[in-house]
Every structure is written in C-alpha cells, then in structure tokens.
Design an enzyme around this catalytic site. Structure first.
Site, PDB file in Angstrom:
ATOM      1  N   LYS A 218       0.638  -1.497   0.044  1.00  0.00           N
ATOM      2  CA  LYS A 218      -0.191  -0.436  -0.142  1.00  0.00           C
ATOM      3  C   LYS A 218       1.213   1.366   0.226  1.00  0.00           C
ATOM      4  O   LYS A 218       0.895   2.141   0.586  1.00  0.00           O
ATOM      5  CB  LYS A 218      -0.737  -0.116   1.079  1.00  0.00           C
ATOM      6  CG  LYS A 218      -2.036   0.847   0.859  1.00  0.00           C
ATOM      7  CD  LYS A 218      -2.645   0.533  -0.165  1.00  0.00           C
ATOM      8  CE  LYS A 218      -3.783   1.125  -0.101  1.00  0.00           C
ATOM      9  NZ  LYS A 218      -4.958   0.472  -1.157  1.00  0.00           N
ATOM     10  N   SER A 424      -9.130  -0.898  -5.051  1.00  0.00           N
ATOM     11  CA  SER A 424     -10.021  -0.939  -3.908  1.00  0.00           C
ATOM     12  C   SER A 424     -11.421  -0.929  -4.074  1.00  0.00           C
ATOM     13  O   SER A 424     -12.382  -1.518  -3.811  1.00  0.00           O
ATOM     14  CB  SER A 424      -9.112   1.106  -3.568  1.00  0.00           C
ATOM     15  OG  SER A 424      -8.230   0.152  -3.264  1.00  0.00           O
TER      16      SER A 424
END
Length: 645
Positions: A218, A424
């Site tokens: 991330k 996402s």
C-alpha cells in the site's frame, strides 16, 4: 481504507469563493446575459411544446459516399460527468473549467453504425483533440478492435494529424494510411509511474506524519514517509506497467505490420533514430514505418477530397459527417421494445462517494437505488455492473455491495465488467458478483488499507505557538490535536480500526471469490494487479469486453432468444432539463462557445491573467479533491496510486 478528518472549512471557502466570483461576473454584465439566455430558453421551450411530440433523433442528411470523421475532443472516459451549470460558468470565466469528456462507448457505437451504413464510404481519424490517460489503455484497445472491424467491411480508414501522442498513435496505427504533417512527430516513451516524495521537507518543517496501514504494497503513503519509491512498490508497479507496454507494442506492431522490437527500439533509442534522420522527427517516424505520408494540411485535405469527393456543403472541404452529429441521429442503443427480456447495465464510473451524486462519480445512494429498481423490475433478468473506479467511501461501497447481494438473493445474475480501473472500493463492489470480466490491461486489486493524520505541534513550537488545556477523559486531548499532539490512545484506536477494516476487506473478497482469507492476504496487502495477471490469481474470472459480459449475463439468466440492453440512468428533473435548455440556447445564439472549442485555445483574458488562472485552477482542483472525502465514518477504500497520466 483511510480515516480522514472532515474539512468543513472547504465548504465555507468554496461558498465564499462562489460569492466573490459571482459578484465579479455581475459587474461584467451577467444580469444582461442571464436575462437574454432565459428569454431564448423559454422561447425554445414554447416552440417545442407547440410543435408537439417529436423523435429523439436528430434529422440530418449524410451525403452518399461521405466519410465518418472521428474527431473527438476531450478526455476519453467511461461515462462523461454532468457539470453544475452555475459552477461551470464561474469556472470558465476564470479559466478553471475542465476539458470536455468523450465517452468511449459513444465512439464505439458510432463506428459500429457507420460500418453497416451504406452511405458511409470510409473513416477519417483526426485525433488531435483526444487525450487518453495512460491508465485508460483498455479503452484505447477497445476502440482499436472496433476500427479493425470497420476495416474488415472493405471501407478505407485514413488517419490525419499534425502529430501523434503515444495513445492516439495506437488508434491511428490501425488505419490503412497514416498521414502526418511534415513538421510533426510521433512521441512514444512507454509507461511510467513516478511520484514526488516529501519526507525530508516534512522533517524540515517539523510536521509529524502518523501512518496507519496494513499491507506491504500500500504505497500511497510513501511520499510522506520516504524520499524514494520502495522496492516492493517498484516491483508491483513494474509488473503491471510491463503488461501495459507489452500489450501496446503488440497492438501497434501487428496493426502496422512492423518487425518485432521496432516500437521498443524507437522508444529506447529515439535519440539515435532522430540523429540518423538529421534531427527531423517527422522523417524519423517515416523511416521507422510509423507513418505513410508526410504532408501539409492542405495536401491532407486534397487527399481526402480525392478519396471521398467534394461536399455540397460549402463549409466542408470534402464529404464527411462528424461523429457527434452522426451519433445523434443514429443512437438507438437502449431503445427497448418491451417485448424481450432486459439486461440492465449499471455504471460505477469515478470516485465512490456517499449519498446522492451526479454522473461522473459513484453515489452510494444513487447507484444502490438504481440497482434496487433493476431488482424489482420484472422485465430485468440480469444485471451487468460496469466498474471503472479507483474506489472511495467505504460506507458507500458497502451500501452498493448490499444491494448487489439482494439482487443475487432474488435469483438474478450479477456480472461485473471492469473498465480501465476497478481497484480498492471498485473491487469491493465487484467481489461478490457471479462473474467478473476484465480487460487484459485493467488495473485492479489494491486490497489494502491505510490512514494518514498529520499534526503540527513541532512546527507550531518553532514559532512560539503551544496548545494546552484540560479534559474530562484521557481522549479529551484530541480536541487540541493538529497544532497539538495526537493522543497515543487515539493512535491505538485508529490502528485497530485499520486492521479490522483490512480483515473485513479480506472477508468480502474471500466470500465473493470462494478462496480463503489467507489466499486473499497473499494477493492483497494493497498490491495493484493488471487484468491479465488478475485472471491467473482468481481476482477475475474471464478476460473480455463489456459485450462479452452482457452475453454471459444473458446466458446465466437462461435467455436463449433476443433480449434488450437497458441503460439504467437517473431521470432528469424538469429544472435540470430547463437549465440545460438554457445552455443549449446560449450556444446556438453564439453567446457561449461549446466546451470543445476551448480545449486547446486560450482567450486574451486568460493570457493576461495567467497567474490568477493557475491559482484558480489549483483551488478548484483541491476543492474537488477534498469534496471526494465524504464518508460518514471517515473511512476510505481508495487507490490513489493507481492512476497514470
């Protein structure tokens, strides 16, 4: 997933900014403008009512033997956003308006109609006004496949232009003949993911950055905590960029009949190729085989006139019909006849936001209501959800997923068709579909979570500002956070929430894809995947287009015969239609230029106030970005690192 403090001050600043600009516009005779526009709009509405019902298609003549002129102007997108007319007027007045948008499905539909239209003799590609972001590669591939189908009918395809960008050249490469200005260029540099890193700057400013995350890959927070890109981020980025480049090279070399390695050699050794051409970029493209003819604009026009003939319209140099005008008279994609079963198409394009939202973004309440309508409609037998989103609000994503689960519970198949980007939150709403389709170049995954909170206590102390006080609990000091430190207990709360959020994300994917949470964790941790690889690790089921997804949905619904494809959109109110009619009347009257006329032109006023224009544009951009964080729980599923220019 990102907790973020709501910045209500942006709403205040935006409102104040509108008032200031509005007053300025009034000083520039805005009252007269509005009065005249309203009169024209009302007259148009009265005339329309008097005329009675009429066809939604525009009546126009296409000359026999004309070419379809595909000359889109704007940014290629999945679904064009609807703009607030007042905001747009203010923005345009100060040079901050956004470029117009071109819906990829409009382009494809126009090509399909022209291919079977006997009046249309060929296709002319003028792509100088089209901008295709690197992340939207799948849209470009979709169009090139349709150009090839057009060519298969035996109709010629000619590309003209002063120059070609990397993305527009891929479209032009599928023409029979590519013409370029003799002082032009073909600029191909490959795909890249580069960012700006601020760690050292933040340290010098003594800004404390508190990072909360789960997931090795991330990398959206890396600019705040590093001065360079981490090795895991480089690995992940290079993996999907490599597929994008490989697909691009194969597409162009196949279309042009070039030897393998030609495009990579051109990109890697452009300096050598240019020097060998005597510094002439146009000649370098010609000798490499990228273009067929180097000509002036006049010579290009003469070539097209010879190919398609002179037009009876004195305003045209040769016989052609512009694709927007052609689309307006032929568009019947969603004219269902009420006799056949329906496949409902719902679009989730843009950032996912909470509540009601206009086209161009994904409103949790808006999209879930459309899904509910499709679920309750007896004529709708299956749903295809087209996802082209980097994610956004976690709450809105869950509201949408809940409604999709209700559709499945009602016995109607749900098939997801991923566009260029479904990451996402975009993947969150896709995970529980009966089947997921993606393009080989779709950017997806990003199953991870992070949070960022910055405090300025050290910065404030440097200039003699301190925060102190009392509270009734150990968490009360949070009232002073910002210029004061972040309470340690609150840090623990945020980290626990982040970890729980990631666990829930894994559970959503696990239940939807039929794999264990351990397997999800292996392919998760915020890593971005390309569609081709995603199909190999069970994130998607099949590779193909939205057309393939629609056929699959029909099969899953048990439909053996004909069916109608129904586009589910929000109906416009009378007020919205009235405002749009005012804008249309203004354009027709010459009071307002169409946005496409402004894309590459700067007015004298803009040139004289360049500094102000830049500030206003940056302000609008920041306001829009801040407005995209409206989750009621301040929790986000958003892939900030997915987008490429």
């Amino acid at each position: 997933m990102e907790p973020k403090q709501k910045l209500s001050i942006w709403g205040f600043i935006k409102g104040a900014f509108k008032v200031i600009i509005g007053l300025s516009l009034f000083l520039q005779s805005l009252m007269f403008f509005v009065f005249l526009v309203v009169v024209l709009g009302v007259m148009g509405m009265i005339a329309e009512e008097a005329a009675g019902p009429k066809s939604s298609k525009v009546a126009m003549q296409v000359e026999e033997g004309a070419a379809l002129l595909l000359n889109p102007k704007g940014i290629l997108v999945e679904q064009a956003q609807e703009t607030d007319q007042f905001e747009q007027a203010l923005a345009e007045a100060y040079g901050a308006s956004q470029a117009p948008e071109v819906e990829v499905h409009n382009v494809v539909y126009a090509l399909r109609q022209a291919a079977k239209d006997d009046r249309v003799k060929g296709l002319v590609l003028d792509l100088s006004g089209l901008y295709i972001p690197g992340a939207y590669a799948s849209k470009a591939h979709y169009i090139t496949a349709e150009i090839d189908k057009f060519k298969a009918t035996g109709k010629p395809v000619i590309a003209i232009g002063d120059y070609y960008s990397q993305e527009t050249y891929m479209l032009a490469a599928h023409a029979d003949t590519i013409m370029m200005h003799d002082y032009g260029s073909v600029f191909i540099i490959g795909y890249g993911r580069y960012g700006t890193f601020y760690k050292s700057l933040l340290e010098k400013l003594k800004i404390n950055t508190h990072i909360f995350r789960v997931g090795t890959f991330k990398s959206a927070v890396e600019p705040l905590i590093r001065d360079d890109m981490s090795e895991p981020a480089k690995e992940a980025n290079l993996a999907y960029l490599g597929v994008l480049w490989r697909e691009y090279v194969a597409n162009v070399e196949t279309a042009r009949g070039l030897n393998a390695g030609t495009i990579s050699n051109y990109a890697n050794n452009l300096d050598v190729v240019t020097q060998e051409a005597g510094g002439d970029l146009a000649k370098a493209a010609l000798t490499t085989g990228l273009v067929d003819k180097l000509t002036s604009r006049a010579e290009q026009t003469a070539y097209l006139t010879e190919a398609f003939g002179e037009s009876e319209d004195e305003d045209k140099d040769f016989k052609y019909v512009q694709y927007r005008a052609y689309l307006a008279q032929t568009d019947g994609r969603y004219d269902e006849d009420d006799a056949d079963p329906n496949i409902a198409i719902l679009t989730a394009a843009g950032t996912i936001l909470d509540g009601e939202q206009p086209v161009g973004t994904v409103g949790g309440d808006t999209l879930s209501r459309q899904i509910k309508q499709a679920r309750e409609d007896e004529d709708v037998k299956a749903i295809v959800l087209r996802v082209d989103s980097p994610g956004g609000s976690a709450f809105a994503s869950e509201i949408i997923r809940d409604e999709l689960l209700a559709v499945k519970a009602a016995g109607k198949p749900v098939v997801v068709s991923m566009g260029s980007l479904a990451a996402s939150g975009g993947y969150w709403i896709s995970a529980n579909a009966d089947e997921i389709w993606a393009a080989p170049t779709t950017i997806t995954g990003s199953i991870g979570i992070f949070g960022v909170i910055q405090t300025l206590e050290n910065t404030a102390a440097e200039v003699g500002v301190f925060v102190d006080g009392v509270g009734t609990t150990e968490m009360s000091s949070l009232h002073g956070a910002g210029l004061g430190p972040l309470p340690e207990k609150f840090k623990a709360v945020i980290q626990a929430n982040i970890e729980q959020g990631y666990d829930r994300f894994m559970e959503v994917v696990s239940s939807g894809r039929g794999i264990t949470k351990e397997q999800v964790n292996e392919i998760g941790q915020g890593r971005v995947w390309i569609g081709e690889t995603a199909s190999q690790i069970n994130l998607v089921d099949k590779l193909g287009t939205i057309d393939d997804a629609i056929k699959s949905a029909a099969a899953k619904a048990g439909i053996e015969g004909d069916y109608d494809v129904v586009q589910m959109r929000e109906p416009k109110t009378r007020l919205q239609r009235f405002v749009e009619s005012l804008t249309g009347a203004s354009i027709k009257a010459g009071l307002i230029k169409h946005p496409s006329e402004k894309l590459f032109a700067k007015s004298a006023a803009t040139r004289q106030t360049g500094g102000l224009t830049k500030i206003v544009k940056e302000f609008y951009s920041e306001v829009k970005f801040q407005e995209s964080f409206n989750d009621p729980n301040n929790v986000y599923l958003r892939c900030l690192e997915c987008e490429l220019d």
